[in-house]
Scaffold this active site. Structure first.
Site, PDB file in Angstrom:
ATOM      1  N   HIS A  13      51.567  36.157  33.433  1.00 41.36           N
ATOM      2  CA  HIS A  13      52.413  35.606  34.491  1.00 41.36           C
ATOM      3  C   HIS A  13      53.785  35.215  33.932  1.00 41.36           C
ATOM      4  O   HIS A  13      54.784  35.247  34.650  1.00 41.36           O
ATOM      5  CB  HIS A  13      51.788  34.355  35.116  1.00 41.36           C
ATOM      6  CG  HIS A  13      50.569  34.623  35.934  1.00 41.36           C
ATOM      7  ND1 HIS A  13      49.322  34.779  35.379  1.00 41.36           N
ATOM      8  CD2 HIS A  13      50.406  34.750  37.276  1.00 41.36           C
ATOM      9  CE1 HIS A  13      48.438  34.987  36.341  1.00 41.36           C
ATOM     10  NE2 HIS A  13      49.071  34.973  37.497  1.00 41.36           N
ATOM     11  N   ASP A  26      42.891  35.855  46.538  1.00 44.64           N
ATOM     12  CA  ASP A  26      42.185  35.572  45.295  1.00 44.64           C
ATOM     13  C   ASP A  26      41.128  34.520  45.589  1.00 44.64           C
ATOM     14  O   ASP A  26      41.459  33.367  45.900  1.00 44.64           O
ATOM     15  CB  ASP A  26      43.140  35.056  44.206  1.00 44.64           C
ATOM     16  CG  ASP A  26      43.805  36.182  43.436  1.00 44.64           C
ATOM     17  OD1 ASP A  26      43.150  37.220  43.214  1.00 44.64           O
ATOM     18  OD2 ASP A  26      44.975  36.029  43.054  1.00 44.64           O
ATOM     19  N   ASP A  39      48.237  44.458  39.110  1.00 44.11           N
ATOM     20  CA  ASP A  39      48.332  43.016  39.239  1.00 44.11           C
ATOM     21  C   ASP A  39      49.696  42.736  39.890  1.00 44.11           C
ATOM     22  O   ASP A  39      50.537  43.640  40.038  1.00 44.11           O
ATOM     23  CB  ASP A  39      48.219  42.349  37.867  1.00 44.11           C
ATOM     24  CG  ASP A  39      47.648  40.934  37.934  1.00 44.11           C
ATOM     25  OD1 ASP A  39      47.680  40.337  39.021  1.00 44.11           O
ATOM     26  OD2 ASP A  39      47.181  40.442  36.895  1.00 44.11           O
ATOM     27  N   ARG A  59      37.309  31.571  34.126  1.00 44.31           N
ATOM     28  CA  ARG A  59      37.216  32.694  35.063  1.00 44.31           C
ATOM     29  C   ARG A  59      36.322  33.790  34.488  1.00 44.31           C
ATOM     30  O   ARG A  59      35.883  34.679  35.226  1.00 44.31           O
ATOM     31  CB  ARG A  59      38.605  33.263  35.352  1.00 44.31           C
ATOM     32  CG  ARG A  59      39.555  32.276  35.997  1.00 44.31           C
ATOM     33  CD  ARG A  59      40.974  32.814  36.016  1.00 44.31           C
ATOM     34  NE  ARG A  59      41.121  33.951  36.893  1.00 44.31           N
ATOM     35  CZ  ARG A  59      42.199  34.736  36.930  1.00 44.31           C
ATOM     36  NH1 ARG A  59      43.213  34.503  36.106  1.00 44.31           N
ATOM     37  NH2 ARG A  59      42.262  35.741  37.764  1.00 44.31           N
ATOM     38  N   LYS A  94      38.654  42.996  37.776  1.00 46.89           N
ATOM     39  CA  LYS A  94      39.924  42.758  37.109  1.00 46.89           C
ATOM     40  C   LYS A  94      39.688  42.087  35.765  1.00 46.89           C
ATOM     41  O   LYS A  94      38.627  41.497  35.552  1.00 46.89           O
ATOM     42  CB  LYS A  94      40.858  41.926  38.006  1.00 46.89           C
ATOM     43  CG  LYS A  94      40.317  40.585  38.471  1.00 46.89           C
ATOM     44  CD  LYS A  94      41.197  39.995  39.568  1.00 46.89           C
ATOM     45  CE  LYS A  94      40.764  38.607  39.959  1.00 46.89           C
ATOM     46  NZ  LYS A  94      41.480  38.056  41.105  1.00 46.89           N
ATOM     47  N   HIS A  95      40.617  42.266  34.838  1.00 50.83           N
ATOM     48  CA  HIS A  95      41.866  43.009  34.935  1.00 50.83           C
ATOM     49  C   HIS A  95      41.750  44.221  34.016  1.00 50.83           C
ATOM     50  O   HIS A  95      41.916  44.079  32.818  1.00 50.83           O
ATOM     51  CB  HIS A  95      43.051  42.143  34.531  1.00 50.83           C
ATOM     52  CG  HIS A  95      43.110  40.836  35.287  1.00 50.83           C
ATOM     53  ND1 HIS A  95      42.377  39.714  34.930  1.00 50.83           N
ATOM     54  CD2 HIS A  95      43.825  40.485  36.398  1.00 50.83           C
ATOM     55  CE1 HIS A  95      42.640  38.724  35.762  1.00 50.83           C
ATOM     56  NE2 HIS A  95      43.512  39.165  36.668  1.00 50.83           N
TER      57      HIS A  95
END
Length: 340
Positions: A186, A67, A255, A143, A173-174
């Site tokens: 997550h 990443d 992912d 991001r 992504k995503h």
């Protein structure tokens, strides 16, 4: 004749490959390796790690991903490498001066791509094309390029093309969009309740605009307008939406399957991802036992997946830029318009 690789990325706990890991990867032949900060210390060590993995699977072109977006998501941050700005910062520059912002982002992407490629890494898994709103989970934040899908697509194009030019594989992504998720996938399972019409007009739009990107990472997010129960990564319905409605023909990788949006054992998660229609399952952490369990649950790459991977490889260029000079030039562009 070499065996077909498993539709699986494996991870490692350490900066070196143990003899037992080498033997397991030689036996099982996973498609690729995913490395993080714990694996990336300095250039010589990184190159040796990558070479040893490729020796284990007996493929010189075996993909090795990390990443490396810029901002807070850049795993090459502990060695002698320059630190890159976030997409949010490039978006701010582009809002002041679109042409300058695009130029800076293209040059930064070329510097990033050169750096990553010189280490032997195949991809930094970039760009992020998710929208961001006031309610968006902080896992996205800076991001993202913002909330305007056309603006995101325009800036995302600079990243995709800049990486391709320097031989580094872009991974958008995503897909089909994490931006409306208010929870971090997550940690838990996010549910997006927006209508199909809203999703098509907003979240899906940057991915459709950049559907020629060779790889895409599938979100662990439920889109209840299409599938009320399963996240896109394990939803056959959402894979059909991505392939048919959105027209995406590249490689689909999940992912990370360790994320808590998914449920069940590690082998069950591998199977769920592949059964849904992804080309590759991403198992990016993992000790030896977990890698062995994931490998047992995986299956060989399909012929279609192999063709998609080869098509992406054929588009990689050979441009190399002076990394530090390009990075310094980008910083001067920021100074010419912004204080920060």
């Amino acid at each position: 004749m070499a065996s077909t690789p498993l539709a699986l990325f494996v991870g490692l706990p350490n900066p070196t490959l143990s003899d037992d890991e080498f033997a397991l990867f030689r036996e099982t032949n996973p498609l690729g390796l995913f490395v993080g900060r714990r694996n990336l210390r300095e250039p010589g060590q990184v190159k040796i790690l990558i070479e040893r993995f490729r020796e284990a699977v007996e493929r010189e072109d075996a993909p090795v991903f990390t990443d490396q977006e810029g901002g807070r998501v850049q795993h090459l941050d502990a060695g002698p490498w320059p630190l890159f700005r976030s997409f949010g910062q490039f978006a701010e520059l582009a809002r002041h001066d679109l042409a300058l912002g695009k130029k800076a982002l293209r040059l930064s992407s070329q510097a990033m791509g050169t750096m990553v490629s010189e280490l032997g890494l195949t991809s930094g898994c970039s760009p992020v094309l998710d929208l961001v709103f006031e309610t968006t989970s902080a896992v996205i934040g800076a991001r993202s390029f913002g909330s305007d899908p056309d603006f995101i697509a325009a800036l995302g194009r600079e990243v995709v093309d800049g990486l391709l030019e320097t031989g580094n594989m872009p991974v958008m992504k995503h897909i089909p969009g994490h931006g409306r998720a208010t929870r971090d996938s997550h940690k838990e399972r996010p549910v997006v309740d927006a209508s199909r019409e809203t999703l098509v007009a907003t979240d899906f739009k940057p991915f459709v605009a950049l559907k020629d990107t060779p790889w895409a990472m599938v979100a662990h997010v439920v889109y209840s307008a299409y599938d009320s129960e399963l996240p896109a990564s394990i939803s056959p319905t959402m894979h059909e939406v991505i392939r048919n409605d959105m027209g995406y023909e590249g490689v689909l990788v999940s992912d990370c399957i360790f994320m808590e949006s998914l449920r069940g054992t590690l082998p069950e998660r591998v199977k769920q991802v592949l059964d849904a229609g992804s080309d590759v399952a991403l198992h990016s952490h993992g000790d030896l036992a977990e890698s062995e369990a994931a490998a047992k649950a995986a299956r060989p790459l399909t012929e279609a997946a192999q063709k998609r991977i080869a098509a992406g490889q054929s588009r990689l260029g050979k441009l190399k830029v002076d990394i530090r000079a390009a990075h310094a030039e980008v910083e001067e562009m920021f100074k010419s318009v912004l204080v920060a």
